[in-house]
Design an enzyme around this catalytic site. Structure first.
Site, PDB file in Angstrom:
ATOM      1  N   ALA A   1       0.094   4.397  -9.210  1.00 41.15           N
ATOM      2  CA  ALA A   1      -0.883   4.003  -8.188  1.00 41.15           C
ATOM      3  C   ALA A   1      -1.671   5.215  -7.717  1.00 41.15           C
ATOM      4  CB  ALA A   1      -0.164   3.353  -7.008  1.00 41.15           C
TER       5      ALA A   1
ATOM      6  N   ASP B   1       0.852  -1.188   0.000  1.00 36.98           N
ATOM      7  CA  ASP B   1       0.000   0.000   0.000  1.00 36.98           C
ATOM      8  C   ASP B   1       0.887   1.237   0.000  1.00 36.98           C
ATOM      9  OD1 ASP B   1      -1.778   2.097   0.587  1.00 36.98           O
ATOM     10  OD2 ASP B   1      -3.051   0.800   1.820  1.00 36.98           O
ATOM     11  N   ILE B   2       0.674   2.146  -0.975  1.00 35.16           N
ATOM     12  CA  ILE B   2       1.508   3.347  -1.050  1.00 35.16           C
ATOM     13  C   ILE B   2       1.284   4.284   0.136  1.00 35.16           C
ATOM     14  CG2 ILE B   2       1.849   3.358  -3.549  1.00 35.16           C
ATOM     15  CD1 ILE B   2      -0.401   5.507  -3.683  1.00 35.16           C
TER      16      ILE B   2
ATOM     17  N   ARG C   1     -23.155  14.379 -13.666  1.00 32.51           N
ATOM     18  CA  ARG C   1     -22.369  14.056 -12.472  1.00 32.51           C
ATOM     19  C   ARG C   1     -21.784  15.321 -11.853  1.00 32.51           C
ATOM     20  NH1 ARG C   1     -18.060   9.346 -13.414  1.00 32.51           N
ATOM     21  NH2 ARG C   1     -17.223  10.961 -14.777  1.00 32.51           N
TER      22      ARG C   1
ATOM     23  N   ASN D   1      -8.097  10.871 -21.298  1.00 29.18           N
ATOM     24  CA  ASN D   1      -8.919   9.716 -20.907  1.00 29.18           C
ATOM     25  C   ASN D   1      -8.397   8.456 -21.583  1.00 29.18           C
ATOM     26  OD1 ASN D   1     -10.603  12.055 -20.200  1.00 29.18           O
ATOM     27  ND2 ASN D   1     -12.099  10.485 -19.666  1.00 29.18           N
TER      28      ASN D   1
ATOM     29  N   TYR E   1     -10.657  15.047  -6.670  1.00 27.77           N
ATOM     30  CA  TYR E   1      -9.662  14.307  -7.458  1.00 27.77           C
ATOM     31  C   TYR E   1      -8.676  15.270  -8.122  1.00 27.77           C
ATOM     32  CZ  TYR E   1      -7.756  11.510 -11.307  1.00 27.77           C
ATOM     33  OH  TYR E   1      -6.907  10.904 -12.210  1.00 27.77           O
TER      34      TYR E   1
ATOM     35  N   GLY F   1     -19.059  17.592 -10.286  1.00 31.62           N
ATOM     36  CA  GLY F   1     -17.599  17.661 -10.398  1.00 31.62           C
ATOM     37  C   GLY F   1     -17.065  17.445 -11.797  1.00 31.62           C
TER      38      GLY F   1
END
Length: 279
Positions: free
Chosen positions: A38, A17-18, A237, A133, A104, A239
Site C-alpha cells: 500500500a 487506511d494504513i 516532467r 517499472n 516520492y 522530478g
C-alpha cells in the site's frame, strides 16, 4: 476507515487506511508475514502533493511496521522503488548512496530506513524490494507508462511521451515481481547470506527508452487491430530521472531471483488483457 471484513472465501478483505494505526494493528493479528504494497505511487502525485505522499508512504509504513512488531510478525516484505537513489549513472545497485530527486523517492527512502531499523533494533525480519517499472495484466488502474499507452492506443488517443522520450526505465512484468516477493517470503532463516534489513533491486537488468516502449506498443496494436496509433511529445516532467535500470545480481545471488519475461513476451500478454477491455 472502518474495518469491513468479508469472510466468504479463504481470503479476508479488510478495507481500511494504513494511516490509521488501529486498523494496522487489527489487520496484522494472528498472521505470519506482511507484504506491504500500500502506497502513494509515482513521481507526479508526490510533486503535486508532497504531504499526502509522505503521510501514506512514511507514516503508513511506520504504522504497519510498528503493528507487525507488536503482533510478533515473522517476516515483513516492503515494496520499494529505484526512486530513493535519484539521478545516478545506471545500472543502479544497492551500494549507491541514495540522493532522491522527488518527494516520492524521499518517502520510499524513509520507509526503507525504518525497515532497516526495525530489523536491527527489534529483530523484525524485513526485506525491501526495489521494484522496476511494473506492468502487466490487471493494471487498468495504473497510471504507469505501459498501462497508459495501451489504454490510449486502444481508445484511439495519441501516446503522450514526456520530453524527448530518451529517458530510460527497467520494465518488469508482474509475474516476475510476484516471483521475487515469494522468494523473499520463503528465504530460509538459516541462509548463509542474511537478507534481513537489506534492500534488493528487482527488475530485469535491461535499459529501455520510453520511445522504444511507445513504438513497440504502437506496432502491437496496429498489427493486431485496424487502428492507427500516433505518438506525440509533451513537456518533460519535474522530478523524473533521466536513466534508470538495475543491477539485479544481489537478488539473484541471495534470493535466487531470475526474471522469466522479456519485454516482447510481457507486452504481448499485457496487450491481450487490455484488448479485451478497451479494444
Amino acid at each position: 476507515s472502518a474495518l469491513s471484513p468479508k469472510k466468504s472465501s479463504p481470503v479476508e478483505l479488510i478495507i481500511g487506511d494504513i494511516k490509521d494505526f488501529q486498523t494496522c494493528l487489527k489487520c496484522s493479528q494472528g498472521i505470519d508475514v506482511v507484504v506491504h504494497l500500500a502506497a502513494n505511487t509515482g513521481v507526479a502525485p508526490s510533486v503535486e502533493d508532497p504531504r499526502s505522499d509522505m503521510e501514506a508512504n512514511v507514516i503508513g509504513t511506520f504504522n504497519i511496521l510498528e503493528a507487525s512488531r507488536q503482533n510478533k510478525i515473522q517476516k515483513f516484505i516492503f515494496a520499494s522503488s529505484g526512486a530513493p537513489l535519484g539521478e545516478v549513472n545506471p545500472p543502479i545497485h544497492e551500494e549507491i548512496a541514495p540522493k532522491p530527486v522527488s518527494p516520492y523517492g524521499a518517502s520510499k527512502l524513509a520507509a526503507e530506513a525504518y525497515c532497516s531499523a526495525y530489523y536491527r533494533t527489534f529483530g523484525l525480519k524485513t526485506i525491501s524490494l526495489r521494484f522496476g517499472n511494473v506492468y502487466g495484466p490487471r493494471s487498468k488502474h495504473k497510471s504507469s507508462v505501459v498501462a497508459k499507452f495501451f489504454k490510449r492506443a486502444l481508445s484511439g488517443e495519441p501516446l503522450e511521451v514526456y520530453g524527448d522520450g530518451n529517458q530510460t526505465r527497467d520494465f518488469i512484468y508482474i509475474d516476475d515481481l510476484i516471483q521475487a516477493i515469494i522468494l523473499a517470503i520463503n528465504t530460509p532463516s538459516a541462509t548463509s547470506h542474511v537478507p534481513w534489513g537489506e534492500v534488493f533491486q528487482i527488475a530485469t537488468h535491461k535499459e529501455t527508452t520510453v520511445n522504444e516502449i511507445a513504438v513497440k506498443i504502437k506496432e502491437i496494436v496496429e498489427s493486431s487491430l485496424d487502428k492507427n496509433v500516433k505518438i506525440v511529445h509533451t513537456s518533460p516532467r519535474i522530478g523524473d530521472v533521466r536513466r534508470n535500470y538495475s543491477d539485479i545480481s544481489k537478488a539473484k545471488r541471495i534470493l535466487g531471483y531470475e526474471p522469466k519475461y522479456d519485454l516482447d513476451k510481457g507486452l504481448k500478454a499485457t496487450f491481450e488483457y487490455f484488448k479485451n477491455r478497451y479494444g
